[in-house]
Design an enzyme around this catalytic site. Structure first.
Site, PDB file in Angstrom:
ATOM      1  N   LYS A  81       0.849  -1.185   0.000  1.00  0.00           N
ATOM      2  CA  LYS A  81       0.000   0.000   0.000  1.00  0.00           C
ATOM      3  C   LYS A  81       0.888   1.239   0.000  1.00  0.00           C
ATOM      4  O   LYS A  81       1.977   1.259   0.586  1.00  0.00           O
ATOM      5  CB  LYS A  81      -0.911   0.003   1.226  1.00  0.00           C
ATOM      6  CG  LYS A  81      -2.021   1.036   1.146  1.00  0.00           C
ATOM      7  CD  LYS A  81      -3.024   0.877   2.279  1.00  0.00           C
ATOM      8  CE  LYS A  81      -4.171   1.859   2.103  1.00  0.00           C
ATOM      9  NZ  LYS A  81      -5.158   1.762   3.211  1.00  0.00           N
ATOM     10  N   CYS A 179      -3.912   8.344  -7.640  1.00  0.00           N
ATOM     11  CA  CYS A 179      -4.996   8.253  -6.660  1.00  0.00           C
ATOM     12  C   CYS A 179      -6.019   9.348  -6.973  1.00  0.00           C
ATOM     13  O   CYS A 179      -5.668  10.532  -7.002  1.00  0.00           O
ATOM     14  CB  CYS A 179      -4.452   8.424  -5.250  1.00  0.00           C
ATOM     15  SG  CYS A 179      -5.730   8.280  -3.973  1.00  0.00           S
ATOM     16  N   LYS A 217       2.380   4.852 -12.066  1.00  0.00           N
ATOM     17  CA  LYS A 217       0.993   4.383 -12.100  1.00  0.00           C
ATOM     18  C   LYS A 217       0.086   5.475 -12.648  1.00  0.00           C
ATOM     19  O   LYS A 217       0.025   6.577 -12.114  1.00  0.00           O
ATOM     20  CB  LYS A 217       0.539   3.958 -10.709  1.00  0.00           C
ATOM     21  CG  LYS A 217      -0.781   3.199 -10.702  1.00  0.00           C
ATOM     22  CD  LYS A 217      -1.060   2.631  -9.324  1.00  0.00           C
ATOM     23  CE  LYS A 217      -2.318   1.788  -9.313  1.00  0.00           C
ATOM     24  NZ  LYS A 217      -2.581   1.214  -7.978  1.00  0.00           N
TER      25      LYS A 217
END
Length: 414
Positions: A81, A179, A217
């Protein structure tokens, strides 16, 4: 699994900017499949994995206990995480998940097709997470552990975080530029991934410091996902991961008239995942894969994410050019043992097509994407050819004894 050993691969001669000599150090894990079984092992940026299935960053990689479980169950790699320097800034709420079921009435037994989260990055102290990384690498020295990191718009902070995470022994870094919620005002997550100028600058900071492979990402919450992917690779990243969750509002409770998930009567948009996003993820991965094939040839990698709960869903990503396939929500719904089902189903697919390795079919479907204009042209040509065949023989000299009946039929009117 058989005993495993560590190898080191020499870095590519066409190295991205600021890459240090150890950047492509290889960690080898040997697959235990029998000679007659399709080989699921993959090599990505010098990292050898027993299979292409990777625990995606999120709750399934939130602490030592669950990451150890993932390794024990046989996952190819684990991405922890996301961590940052100051965990005290991270305050999660509950409930923070909401589900979408296939049945429009939301029956509890109806299959879950969509999942939303408003969860933030790790709320555990960085030092605690780093100690657990060290413990995992001590117990599983030849397994692949990837640290996921995210920081504010601050070069010194990024450098400190990279140094400390690398010291814990991780094999690679995944940079959370994606995110969709949480602290965008601090230029974190998708706030960076959606701004290519900002992304280029931050990637520069990261790649001048990192000594292990770096994956960027990607956020799907952008018009053209190839733009940030291109910037990340040109700025020195060895790979990209795509996609992170899609910004969403899961729904409104028609009894209470409040949005879901409901926290003290209120909610906030969050990230959408699970099976319902798979077609969107396929399109984004295809776009990135085509761009990478056309513009990059230095071994850059692509890790695909989005709605994988079956081996066939993973095969689709690999057919588009993905090197690895990440699973996060699928683990939250089905548990860590899901990897055994994924491996078995992927091997079944490979047997059906006589593929002996993942590399045998990686990217095989990518050439069959084209433009709508080209589709029109192809169809017109195909119709012309079919009509020509129906017209039969051009002259009497074309008759043959062996094909006489078919040649006759080709000239019969329906």
């Amino acid at each position: 699994m058989e005993s495993m050993m560590t190898l080191r691969a020499s870095p590519s001669t066409a190295a991205p900017l600021h890459r240090l000599p150890s950047r492509r150090a290889a960690v080898s894990v040997r697959a235990s499949a029998g000679a007659s079984e399709p080989d699921l092992s993959v090599r990505v940026n010098g990292l050898k994995m027993p299979n292409p299935f990777v625990i995606g960053s999120g709750p399934p990689g939130t602490n030592y206990t669950v990451m150890k479980r993932a390794f024990d169950e046989g996952w190819g790699a684990v991405i922890a995480k996301t961590v940052s320097l100051d965990a005290e800034k991270v305050i999660n709420v509950t409930p923070r998940y909401a589900r979408l079921r296939a049945d429009p009435n939301g029956a509890t037994k109806s299959p879950i097709i969509g999942w939303q989260n408003i969860e933030l990055i790790s709320d555990r102290p960085l030092e605690t997470m780093l100690n657990e990384f060290k413990q995992l690498k001590k117990e599983y020295p030849d397994r692949i552990l990837i640290g996921s990191i995210m920081e504010e718009y601050n070069k010194a902070a990024w450098h400190e975080l990279i140094e400390r995470v690398e010291e814990s022994g991780v094999d690679a870094l995944e940079i959370n530029f994606s995110c969709p919620h949480g602290m965008p005002e601090r230029k974190m997550g998708a706030a960076v991934g959606q701004d290519c100028d900002l992304l280029e600058e931050v990637c520069g900071w990261i790649n001048e410091k990192a000594t292990v492979p770096v994956w960027a990402k990607m956020t799907p919450n952008i018009t053209d996902i190839t733009q940030p992917a291109r910037v990340s690779l040109k700025s020195g990243c060895e790979g990209v991961s795509a996609i992170n969750t899609i910004m969403s509002v899961m729904g409104i409770n028609l009894k209470t008239l409040r949005p879901e998930p409901c926290v003290e009567g209120y909610s906030t948009p969050g990230g959408y995942s699970a099976r319902a996003v798979h077609p969107i993820a396929l399109a984004k991965v295809m776009q990135i894969a085509r761009m990478m094939k056309e513009e990059f040839s230095d071994g850059q990698s692509l890790s695909a994410i989005g709605g994988v709960e079956t081996g066939n869903a993973a095969a689709e990503f690999i057919l588009l050019g993905a090197d690895t396939v990440q699973v996060c929500t699928g683990v939250m719904m089905h548990g860590y043992g899901l990897v055994k089902k994924l491996c078995a189903e992927l091997q079944d697919f490979m047997r059906q097509h006589n593929f002996s390795s993942v590399e045998d079919f990686r990217g095989s479907s990518l050439p069959y994407f084209t433009t709508h204009t080209d589709l029109v042209h192809r169809q017109q040509e195909a119709i012309k050819q079919r009509k020509a065949i129906r017209k039969g023989l051009a002259s009497d000299k074309d008759w043959t004894g062996d094909g006489f009946i078919k040649e006759t039929e080709s000239m019969v009117s329906n």
